[in-house]
Motif scaffolding. Structure first.
Motif, mmCIF file in Angstrom:
data_model
loop_
_atom_site.group_PDB
_atom_site.id
_atom_site.type_symbol
_atom_site.label_atom_id
_atom_site.label_comp_id
_atom_site.label_asym_id
_atom_site.label_seq_id
_atom_site.Cartn_x
_atom_site.Cartn_y
_atom_site.Cartn_z
ATOM 1 N N UNK A 16 44.805 15.451 63.001
ATOM 2 C CA UNK A 16 43.586 14.895 63.577
ATOM 3 C C UNK A 16 43.448 15.226 65.051
ATOM 4 N N UNK A 17 44.556 15.358 65.759
ATOM 5 C CA UNK A 17 44.521 15.590 67.198
ATOM 6 C C UNK A 17 44.635 17.059 67.572
ATOM 7 N N UNK A 18 44.432 17.963 66.603
ATOM 8 C CA UNK A 18 44.436 19.401 66.868
ATOM 9 C C UNK A 18 43.010 19.927 66.770
ATOM 10 N N UNK A 19 42.551 20.553 67.838
ATOM 11 C CA UNK A 19 41.172 21.032 67.931
ATOM 12 C C UNK A 19 41.197 22.512 68.282
ATOM 13 N N UNK A 20 40.602 23.343 67.440
ATOM 14 C CA UNK A 20 40.642 24.794 67.598
ATOM 15 C C UNK A 20 39.236 25.318 67.869
ATOM 16 N N UNK A 21 39.093 26.112 68.921
ATOM 17 C CA UNK A 21 37.825 26.757 69.260
ATOM 18 C C UNK A 21 38.056 28.268 69.237
ATOM 19 N N UNK B 147 48.860 13.621 75.948
ATOM 20 C CA UNK B 147 49.731 14.772 75.675
ATOM 21 C C UNK B 147 49.805 15.088 74.185
ATOM 22 N N UNK B 148 49.416 14.157 73.335
ATOM 23 C CA UNK B 148 49.459 14.412 71.895
ATOM 24 C C UNK B 148 48.324 15.308 71.427
ATOM 25 N N UNK B 149 47.244 15.367 72.182
ATOM 26 C CA UNK B 149 46.125 16.216 71.778
ATOM 27 C C UNK B 149 46.475 17.681 71.984
ATOM 28 N N UNK B 150 46.098 18.502 71.030
ATOM 29 C CA UNK B 150 46.388 19.936 71.074
ATOM 30 C C UNK B 150 45.067 20.690 70.999
ATOM 31 N N UNK B 151 44.608 21.201 72.137
ATOM 32 C CA UNK B 151 43.357 21.940 72.222
ATOM 33 C C UNK B 151 43.689 23.427 72.307
ATOM 34 N N UNK C 256 42.156 23.933 55.844
ATOM 35 C CA UNK C 256 42.315 23.444 57.208
ATOM 36 C C UNK C 256 43.601 23.879 57.883
ATOM 37 N N UNK C 257 44.339 24.811 57.282
ATOM 38 C CA UNK C 257 45.564 25.331 57.895
ATOM 39 C C UNK C 257 45.212 26.611 58.651
ATOM 40 N N UNK C 258 45.294 26.551 59.980
ATOM 41 C CA UNK C 258 44.913 27.672 60.831
ATOM 42 C C UNK C 258 46.052 28.680 60.879
ATOM 43 N N UNK C 259 45.739 29.929 60.537
ATOM 44 C CA UNK C 259 46.720 31.010 60.619
ATOM 45 C C UNK C 259 46.196 32.055 61.582
ATOM 46 N N UNK D 295 50.991 29.188 62.814
ATOM 47 C CA UNK D 295 50.236 28.501 61.777
ATOM 48 C C UNK D 295 50.375 27.001 61.964
ATOM 49 N N UNK D 296 49.260 26.269 61.844
ATOM 50 C CA UNK D 296 49.285 24.819 62.006
ATOM 51 C C UNK D 296 48.032 24.221 61.386
ATOM 52 N N UNK D 297 48.091 22.970 60.922
ATOM 53 C CA UNK D 297 46.906 22.314 60.340
ATOM 54 C C UNK D 297 45.995 21.768 61.440
ATOM 55 N N UNK D 298 44.706 21.763 61.173
ATOM 56 C CA UNK D 298 43.726 21.223 62.132
ATOM 57 C C UNK D 298 42.510 20.744 61.367
ATOM 58 N N UNK D 299 42.004 19.589 61.755
ATOM 59 C CA UNK D 299 40.784 19.060 61.142
ATOM 60 C C UNK D 299 39.531 19.552 61.841
ATOM 61 N N UNK D 300 39.671 20.188 63.005
ATOM 62 C CA UNK D 300 38.518 20.617 63.795
ATOM 63 C C UNK D 300 38.642 22.101 64.105
ATOM 64 N N UNK D 301 37.726 22.907 63.559
ATOM 65 C CA UNK D 301 37.708 24.348 63.806
ATOM 66 C C UNK D 301 36.278 24.717 64.184
ATOM 67 N N UNK D 302 36.083 25.109 65.432
ATOM 68 C CA UNK D 302 34.756 25.405 65.966
ATOM 69 C C UNK D 302 34.630 26.910 66.183
ATOM 70 N N UNK D 303 33.585 27.503 65.621
ATOM 71 C CA UNK D 303 33.378 28.949 65.701
ATOM 72 C C UNK D 303 32.284 29.259 66.720
ATOM 73 N N UNK D 304 32.651 29.962 67.799
ATOM 74 C CA UNK D 304 31.679 30.331 68.838
ATOM 75 C C UNK D 304 31.826 31.803 69.209
ATOM 76 N N UNK D 305 32.226 32.626 68.237
ATOM 77 C CA UNK D 305 32.558 34.032 68.525
ATOM 78 C C UNK D 305 31.335 34.936 68.410
ATOM 79 N N UNK D 306 30.336 34.696 69.237
ATOM 80 C CA UNK D 306 29.213 35.603 69.333
ATOM 81 C C UNK D 306 28.056 35.290 68.406
ATOM 82 N N UNK D 307 26.990 36.083 68.567
ATOM 83 C CA UNK D 307 25.767 35.899 67.791
ATOM 84 C C UNK D 307 25.313 37.244 67.246
#
Length: 452
Positions: free
Chosen positions: A154-159, A191-195, A239-242, A248-260
């Motif tokens: 829950x505390x892992x956020x990937x952009x 410190x527990x949040x992983x951005x 939800x497992x980010x590779x 590799x790690x699990x994350x509930x938040x994956x935000x895609x902003x890689x261009x248009x």
């Protein structure tokens, strides 16, 4: 007018002001009832301004234009007819003399396993509101659970994406979450949040010089953000980010902003396009087929390949709001000139620079070769975008939001029920099977049909 984004709205505003009603009727077609001022999405998502204040209602601002709520599904320029699918009802055809094709762009995604199911974009006001509620929901999940794996996920956020959209979204959301945890979540340590920022190239903010990009990385690293340059997202199934670096790690938040990329609506337009799917135009913003001008067809913004007369030969204008707004004004003036029998004028504007927010009181700016960082750059970012958002109404509302935020604490409440408003009502409402249909007697059908 196809589309009511930066180009569509600004061009319509100028034409309704500069053209007399007997000269032209301006018809604006867009499925949304508003224009989204995208540079304010990070601030709306972080709670610095109200989400409604980052959008401009079309019917309020375009009082002298005809607004059609629907999507253009076909353009036959040979017949000068656009087919529009309204929100409800059968399609309709609209004839025109001039057409501005400006549907803008959409997120440029890649065929990455799990991205469709678990990723979220950051290009619309709906996505910005969802991301805010989702991040705050994850803080509640982490604070309530006793399972360390659930808490870590829950505390892992990937952009994904290190351009302006990705950096501003990451910085603003981390700033909001950090403030919320520090003030209201004693169960969670900051410190527990992983951005995590994932960028495929070896630099971020390619719109500014490398030293400014390096400064931004240093600022984010000091905030203990995990910056992965030269790294690609390879999978996020379940939800497992590779990542391509082997992590590799699990994350509930994956935000895609890689261009248009240009809107897929252009596939239904019989106008010439380049290899990237953009409409080809000349410097006066007229659609061209090679050296031939396609009379009555115009385009600008993200979906158009507009020559940059201030750059080297062959250079094209970047897909930025700065160019889109100025192109819209030039386009409107050129259409007015053609209607009145004059020649259109070339669009020429040298990109003056860029500004970016990195959270409250933090930013970077490079304007006319002058480089600023910290609070001064942040103030310049706000001042510039306040000056550019359309309508006095929105300028006042945004300014009031900022003033209130200066004296009051930021709102950090999640309204996650907005995304599933019927769930609770459905849960308390019993299911009733519909009664079986009873066919009418055959002898009565003709009489009833006649009365209809």
């Amino acid at each position: 007018m196809v589309g009511a984004g930066h180009v569509g709205l600004y061009a319509a505003l100028r034409m309704q002001k500069k053209l007399r009603s007997r000269e032209a009727e301006v018809i604006v077609v867009d499925p949304q009832p508003h224009m989204t001022y995208q540079p304010f999405l990070p601030e709306a998502s972080a709670g610095n301004i109200s989400p409604r204040h980052s959008v401009v209602p079309l019917r309020r601002e375009l009082r002298h234009c005809t607004i059609v709520a629907g999507s253009v599904t076909d353009v036959s320029h040979e017949r000068k007819v656009a087919t529009v699918q309204p929100i409800v009802g059968p399609p309709r055809e609209i004839e025109y003399d001039h057409i501005i094709v400006a549907p803008g762009s959409v997120s440029r995604t890649l065929p990455i396993p799990g991205l469709r199911e678990h990723g979220i974009g950051f290009k619309t006001i709906g996505e910005a509101i969802f991301l805010r509620n989702h991040v705050l929901d994850q803080l509640d999940v982490a604070a309530a659970t006793t399972d360390p794996e659930v808490r870590r996920r829950a505390l892992t956020f990937v952009f994904v994406g290190g351009g302006y959209a990705g950096i501003e979204a990451l910085a603003e959301m981390e700033d909001m979450a950090h403030d919320a945890v520090r003030r209201y979540y004693p169960e969670i340590s900051t410190d527990e949040m992983h951005w995590v920022l994932v960028e495929a190239t070896n630099r971020i903010l390619p719109e500014v010089d490398r030293d400014m990009g390096a400064y931004t990385v240093q600022v984010l690293l000091k905030r203990k953000l995990d910056i992965r340059l030269g790294t690609r997202l390879e999978s996020c199934v379940d939800g497992v980010v590779k990542l391509s670096d082997g992590d590799s790690f699990p994350a509930n938040t994956i935000v895609w902003t890689a261009g248009v990329k240009p809107s897929p609506m252009l596939d239904f337009v019989d106008l010439p396009k380049d290899q990237r799917g953009r409409l080809t135009t000349n410097a006066s913003l007229q659609v061209v087929d090679g050296d031939r001008v396609v009379e009555g067809a115009w385009s600008a913004g993200d979906c158009a390949a507009v020559p940059d007369l201030t750059g080297p030969p062959g250079a094209m204008c970047s897909p930025s709001a700065q160019h889109a707004v100025r192109q819209a004004n030039r386009l409107a003036d050129n259409i007015r000139a053609v209607i009145r029998g004059r020649q259109p004028v070339d669009y020429k504007h040298k990109h003056v620079g860029s500004v970016a927010s990195l959270g409250l009181h933090k930013g970077v700016a490079q304007v006319y070769g002058i480089k600023l960082t910290g609070p001064l750059a942040w103030m310049m970012h706000r001042a510039y975008h306040l000056s550019r958002i359309p309508s006095f109404n929105r300028k006042v509302r945004v300014m009031i939001d900022w003033i209130l935020a200066f004296f009051l604490r930021r709102e950090v409440v999640s309204l996650g029920q907005l995304h599933a408003p019927k769930d609770e009502f459905v849960d308390v409402t019993p299911h009733i099977d519909p009664p079986p249909s009873v066919p009418l007697p055959p002898e009565r059908e003709p009489a009833m049909s006649g009365r209809r």
